[in-house]
Design a protein around this motif. Structure first.
Motif, mmCIF file in Angstrom:
data_model
loop_
_atom_site.group_PDB
_atom_site.id
_atom_site.type_symbol
_atom_site.label_atom_id
_atom_site.label_comp_id
_atom_site.label_asym_id
_atom_site.label_seq_id
_atom_site.Cartn_x
_atom_site.Cartn_y
_atom_site.Cartn_z
ATOM 1 N N PHE A 187 11.114 -1.897 -0.982
ATOM 2 C CA PHE A 187 10.553 -0.720 -0.308
ATOM 3 C C PHE A 187 11.194 -0.580 1.056
ATOM 4 O O PHE A 187 11.414 -1.561 1.752
ATOM 5 N N GLU A 188 11.490 0.627 1.410
ATOM 6 C CA GLU A 188 11.977 0.880 2.758
ATOM 7 C C GLU A 188 11.064 1.911 3.420
ATOM 8 O O GLU A 188 10.782 2.958 2.821
ATOM 9 N N ILE A 189 10.644 1.586 4.603
ATOM 10 C CA ILE A 189 9.760 2.495 5.333
ATOM 11 C C ILE A 189 10.441 3.859 5.473
ATOM 12 O O ILE A 189 11.667 3.931 5.640
ATOM 13 N N VAL A 190 9.669 4.919 5.358
ATOM 14 C CA VAL A 190 10.252 6.266 5.429
ATOM 15 C C VAL A 190 10.694 6.545 6.873
ATOM 16 O O VAL A 190 9.953 6.309 7.824
ATOM 17 N N SER A 191 11.929 7.015 6.994
ATOM 18 C CA SER A 191 12.514 7.292 8.317
ATOM 19 C C SER A 191 12.017 8.625 8.843
ATOM 20 O O SER A 191 12.723 9.625 8.814
ATOM 21 N N THR B 264 -0.023 4.572 4.571
ATOM 22 C CA THR B 264 0.209 6.023 4.518
ATOM 23 C C THR B 264 1.354 6.395 5.468
ATOM 24 O O THR B 264 2.262 7.155 5.101
ATOM 25 N N LEU B 265 1.316 5.835 6.681
ATOM 26 C CA LEU B 265 2.354 6.153 7.668
ATOM 27 C C LEU B 265 3.711 5.638 7.193
ATOM 28 O O LEU B 265 4.739 6.307 7.340
ATOM 29 N N LYS B 266 3.706 4.451 6.591
ATOM 30 C CA LYS B 266 4.974 3.907 6.079
ATOM 31 C C LYS B 266 5.558 4.786 4.981
ATOM 32 O O LYS B 266 6.774 4.898 4.848
ATOM 33 N N ALA B 267 4.674 5.384 4.185
ATOM 34 C CA ALA B 267 5.133 6.242 3.084
ATOM 35 C C ALA B 267 5.530 7.629 3.591
ATOM 36 O O ALA B 267 5.903 8.495 2.809
ATOM 37 N N GLY B 268 5.419 7.848 4.907
ATOM 38 C CA GLY B 268 5.807 9.144 5.473
ATOM 39 C C GLY B 268 4.742 10.211 5.281
ATOM 40 O O GLY B 268 4.977 11.386 5.540
ATOM 41 N N ALA B 269 3.547 9.804 4.841
ATOM 42 C CA ALA B 269 2.465 10.769 4.636
ATOM 43 C C ALA B 269 1.578 10.815 5.880
ATOM 44 O O ALA B 269 1.824 10.106 6.856
ATOM 45 N N VAL B 270 0.561 11.660 5.838
ATOM 46 C CA VAL B 270 -0.286 11.906 7.010
ATOM 47 C C VAL B 270 -1.648 11.263 6.782
ATOM 48 O O VAL B 270 -2.319 11.555 5.788
ATOM 49 N N TYR B 271 -2.056 10.418 7.706
ATOM 50 C CA TYR B 271 -3.328 9.708 7.562
ATOM 51 C C TYR B 271 -4.456 10.490 8.234
ATOM 52 O O TYR B 271 -4.332 10.909 9.385
ATOM 53 N N CYS B 272 -5.558 10.654 7.494
ATOM 54 C CA CYS B 272 -6.713 11.403 8.001
ATOM 55 C C CYS B 272 -7.981 10.584 7.773
ATOM 56 O O CYS B 272 -8.449 10.476 6.644
ATOM 57 N N PRO B 273 -8.515 9.970 8.826
ATOM 58 C CA PRO B 273 -9.733 9.171 8.650
ATOM 59 C C PRO B 273 -10.982 10.036 8.643
ATOM 60 O O PRO B 273 -11.056 11.005 9.379
ATOM 61 N N LEU B 274 -11.939 9.683 7.796
ATOM 62 C CA LEU B 274 -13.240 10.370 7.804
ATOM 63 C C LEU B 274 -14.318 9.368 8.188
ATOM 64 O O LEU B 274 -14.291 8.216 7.747
ATOM 65 N N LEU C 187 -5.085 -1.053 5.830
ATOM 66 C CA LEU C 187 -3.913 -1.018 4.949
ATOM 67 C C LEU C 187 -3.587 0.418 4.551
ATOM 68 O O LEU C 187 -2.417 0.821 4.523
ATOM 69 N N THR C 188 -4.620 1.201 4.271
ATOM 70 C CA THR C 188 -4.358 2.584 3.872
ATOM 71 C C THR C 188 -3.770 3.380 5.041
ATOM 72 O O THR C 188 -2.797 4.133 4.868
ATOM 73 N N ALA C 189 -4.350 3.199 6.220
ATOM 74 C CA ALA C 189 -3.857 3.955 7.390
ATOM 75 C C ALA C 189 -2.368 3.663 7.601
ATOM 76 O O ALA C 189 -1.536 4.583 7.690
ATOM 77 N N LEU C 190 -2.028 2.390 7.659
ATOM 78 C CA LEU C 190 -0.647 2.017 7.998
ATOM 79 C C LEU C 190 0.290 2.228 6.808
ATOM 80 O O LEU C 190 1.450 2.612 6.985
ATOM 81 N N THR D 281 0.840 -1.213 0.000
ATOM 82 C CA THR D 281 0.000 0.000 0.000
ATOM 83 C C THR D 281 0.867 1.251 0.000
ATOM 84 O O THR D 281 0.553 2.235 -0.696
ATOM 85 N N ALA D 282 1.964 1.207 0.759
ATOM 86 C CA ALA D 282 2.861 2.376 0.785
ATOM 87 C C ALA D 282 3.446 2.627 -0.600
ATOM 88 O O ALA D 282 3.492 3.777 -1.073
ATOM 89 N N VAL D 283 3.862 1.554 -1.275
ATOM 90 C CA VAL D 283 4.413 1.705 -2.631
ATOM 91 C C VAL D 283 3.339 2.261 -3.562
ATOM 92 O O VAL D 283 3.588 3.163 -4.371
ATOM 93 N N ALA D 284 2.102 1.732 -3.418
ATOM 94 C CA ALA D 284 1.002 2.212 -4.268
ATOM 95 C C ALA D 284 0.816 3.714 -4.090
ATOM 96 O O ALA D 284 0.687 4.464 -5.068
ATOM 97 N N LEU D 285 0.832 4.161 -2.848
ATOM 98 C CA LEU D 285 0.628 5.597 -2.598
ATOM 99 C C LEU D 285 1.779 6.405 -3.178
ATOM 100 O O LEU D 285 1.576 7.460 -3.793
ATOM 101 N N GLN D 286 3.002 5.902 -2.995
ATOM 102 C CA GLN D 286 4.156 6.623 -3.552
ATOM 103 C C GLN D 286 4.054 6.673 -5.068
ATOM 104 O O GLN D 286 4.336 7.701 -5.692
#
Ligand code: PRX
Length: 613
Positions: free
Chosen positions: A227-231, A136-146, A131-134, A104-109
């Motif tokens: 893929f490497e999780i964003v530090s 997103t966090l792996k990709a270093g982005a910000v997760y916002c649930p609605l 999957l999207t929540a986690l 999912t992180a790769v997909a978002l990237q």
């Protein structure tokens, strides 16, 4: 002072007639140990040491929640089990969750999501949401649930305010709530729809992309490139939770990766979660509880999270507690009251012997509900208090600590709280830049917290002044009124503002008023929370009509439907027509006066009310 102060009955706040404390021997030695000892010895630094971290001092919530277990001893433990009505149960082990969130992180990237970008879900409790929540966090982005029960207007407003770049939703929500307003959302580059079929089925269009197609491509890309999780840095934004205030637009509370230290420590101390524990949190991740304790906290503990996409149904809930052998149950007072209505006999039809800890949050927990828990589950319900802004539990009845029915409990180790003297406006009073901490165990004041706990919100997105105003003289002001007794137990008294709490969900009156004002017949609206035995409060709107409009039952029904369509679950359940609404001299509708009148309470000092001509 022109305010009518509405507070809960002092009796409920632990005054006369308080119920005796309940002290049961816990079924398992609590992880917190003795609260008083823990409070003396605990430091946040120590809790940070319970996590792993990433090289170079980096910290990423998803690493702590998923990868360190998925690639370690807990690889084969079930991380999340997804229950759904009319669909088979599915589950993901920590190892599977680690891999699929990489995909999912790769997909978002690949969709262009970069560090700090916002990604939203508008989904039921489902694998794609987790999957999207986690991811997103792996990709270093910000997760916002609605919240999926929001109508078009709250969804549009949050997507716009959040500058959201990618939205993951289902085709029905997309068609009804997003497509009609998409041209007003210039930042929204991609919508991924989870039920659009896979490649070769229904092709993705420029408007929406199919989840399966996106994930299939990402899976190939992952195999090719890894893929490497964003530090992420500990102070880098991770989560965006919209919450409601009394006035103005919803506030976007920003939380950082370091919040995971508090998610983890509180999931241990308050929820008592260990690896492999079976845990059910009934909250929707569209609200903060469902993210902090439906996803992050329990996963950092290596627990097995049970999640159910169906709505409340008493028999279904008891069956889940029984069949899933739930050990720790985190729910809300409204849900408990709905179970109580069905009688304790229903609870006794089920084998609930796996339960060892029942916990509640979100609204005042009646002492009767605490005691009912004893009859129904053989366990008192343990209340906890916190807010979107605090990110994690701040006050709790901990396992092993005597429960005082009606009290929210004691502060979390590592957290300093204070009850501050109020000024004329009902909020913490500031004299020469300073507040006064009350030490009288009977005095009611505004509950405040000393900054320094890791899950403290770090911003209201795009509103630095609103953020700054939340802090005074070295305290974060919560907007809640409370009392601190001589033994350090906190008692909830009421809100210091007009925010409404319905079924545990925070609703801003301004948001509801603004939506109703868009109806052509409406001149003005004032919205209040009307006490309700089940939901705590329901939303009631007082409406004045434009000069040529006449109140009628059909217009009332039309407005109810209009509200439902625009707002979804936060719409008013009751609407009353009024000739005039009371205003302050500065022209603001006096919601507190509307509420006092509704409740038949004294109207207080009306010197600031502007009288209609
Ligand atoms: O007024 C308090 C009430 O819920 C507010 C926070 O709502 P929200 O940000 O949506 O977060 C809800 C889940 C943490 C608080 O300011 N509240 C929360 N817990 C309790 C409570 N009121 C009384 N008793 C509680 N235990």
């Amino acid at each position: 002072m022109g305010e009518v102060v509405l507070e809960r009955d002092e009796g409920a706040g632990g005054g006369e007639g308080q119920r005796p404390p309940i002290a049961l021997t816990p079924r398992r030695a609590p992880l917190i140990g003795d609260w008083a000892v823990r409070r003396r010895t605990f430091t946040w630094r120590q809790a940070r040491g319970w996590l792993e971290g990433l090289p170079g001092g980096a910290l990423n919530i998803a690493h702590e929640a998923v990868d360190r277990h998925g690639r370690g001893d807990l690889a084969d433990v079930v991380a999340v089990r997804f229950l759904a009505r009319n669909e088979p149960t599915t589950e993901l082990t920590y190892a599977e969750l680690a891999r699929q969130t990489d995909v999912t992180a790769v997909a978002l990237q690949d969709l262009g999501v970069r560090r700090g970008d916002r990604v939203c879900t508008l989904l039921p409790r489902s694998p794609e949401l987790y999957l999207t929540a986690l991811g997103t966090l792996k990709a270093g982005a910000v997760y916002c649930p609605l919240f999926p029960a929001f109508g078009m207007e709250p969804v549009r407003q949050r997507l716009e305010l959040g500058g959201v770049r990618v939205l993951v939703t289902d085709s029905e929500s997309y068609a009804n709530k997003v497509a009609p307003v998409r041209d007003r959302l210039p930042d929204l580059q991609t919508v991924v729809v989870v039920d659009a079929g896979g490649a070769g089925d229904e092709p993705s269009t420029a408007e929406v992309m199919a989840w399966e197609t996106v994930m299939q491509e990402a899976s190939e890309s992952l195999q090719r490139n890894g893929f490497e999780i964003v530090s992420t840095r500990p102070d880098e934004p991770a989560l965006l939770h919209f919450t409601s205030g009394t006035t103005g637009r919803p506030k976007g509370a920003v939380h950082v990766h370091e919040a995971v230290v508090a998610h983890h420590a509180t999931a241990r101390f308050s929820l008592d979660l260990s690896p492999g524990d079976l845990y059910w949190c009934t909250a929707d991740p569209g609200w903060v509880t469902g993210t902090s304790y439906g996803i992050i906290g329990p996963l950092t503990c290596g627990a097995t999270v049970i999640t159910d996409s169906a709505d409340f149904d008493a028999k279904r809930w008891y069956s889940i507690l029984q069949d899933e052998k739930v050990e720790v149950f985190y729910t809300a007072p409204t849900a408990l009251r709905m179970l109580m209505r069905r009688g304790v006999e229903m609870a006794h039809d089920y084998d609930l012997s796996s339960l060892r800890h029942v916990v509640s949050v979100g609204e005042p927990l009646n002492p009767e509900a605490v005691l009912w828990g004893l009859e129904a589950f053989g366990l008192p319900v343990h209340d906890t208090w916190w807010q979107t802004e605090t990110g994690a539990i701040i006050v709790s009845n901990y396992p092993g600590m005597p429960v005082r029915p009606g009290s929210m409990g004691r502060p979390m180790p590592g957290v300093e709280v204070g009850v501050l003297e109020r000024g004329a406006d009902g909020r913490a009073g500031v004299v020469d830049g300073h507040v006064h901490v009350l030490d009288d165990p009977h005095a009611v004041g505004e509950l405040a917290i000393r900054p320094g706990w890791p899950s403290m919100f770090r911003d209201y997105l795009g509103e630095p002044e609103r953020y700054a105003k939340a802090f005074v003289d070295g305290w974060y002001l919560t907007g809640d009124l409370a009392r601190l007794d001589g033994d350090g137990y906190l008692w909830f008294v009421g809100r210091a503002d007009d925010v409404i709490k319905s079924a545990g969900h925070l609703i801003g009156p301004f948001e509801v008023e603004s939506a109703l004002m868009e109806h052509p017949a409406v001149a003005e609206v004032g919205v209040i929370g009307k006490p309700d035995p089940l939901a705590g409060e329901i939303v009631k709107a007082f409406v004045t009509l434009k000069a040529d409009m006449v109140p009628s039952e059909s217009l009332r029904r039309e407005l109810i439907t209009f509200g439902r369509k625009r707002l979804g679950s936060v719409a008013p359940r009751e609407i009353a027509f009024e000739e005039h609404l009371p205003h302050t001299r500065s022209g603001k509708v006096m919601r507190r006066l509307l509420k006092a009148r509704e409740l038949g309470l004294p109207e207080g000092d009306l010197s600031t009310v502007e009288r209609p001509a």
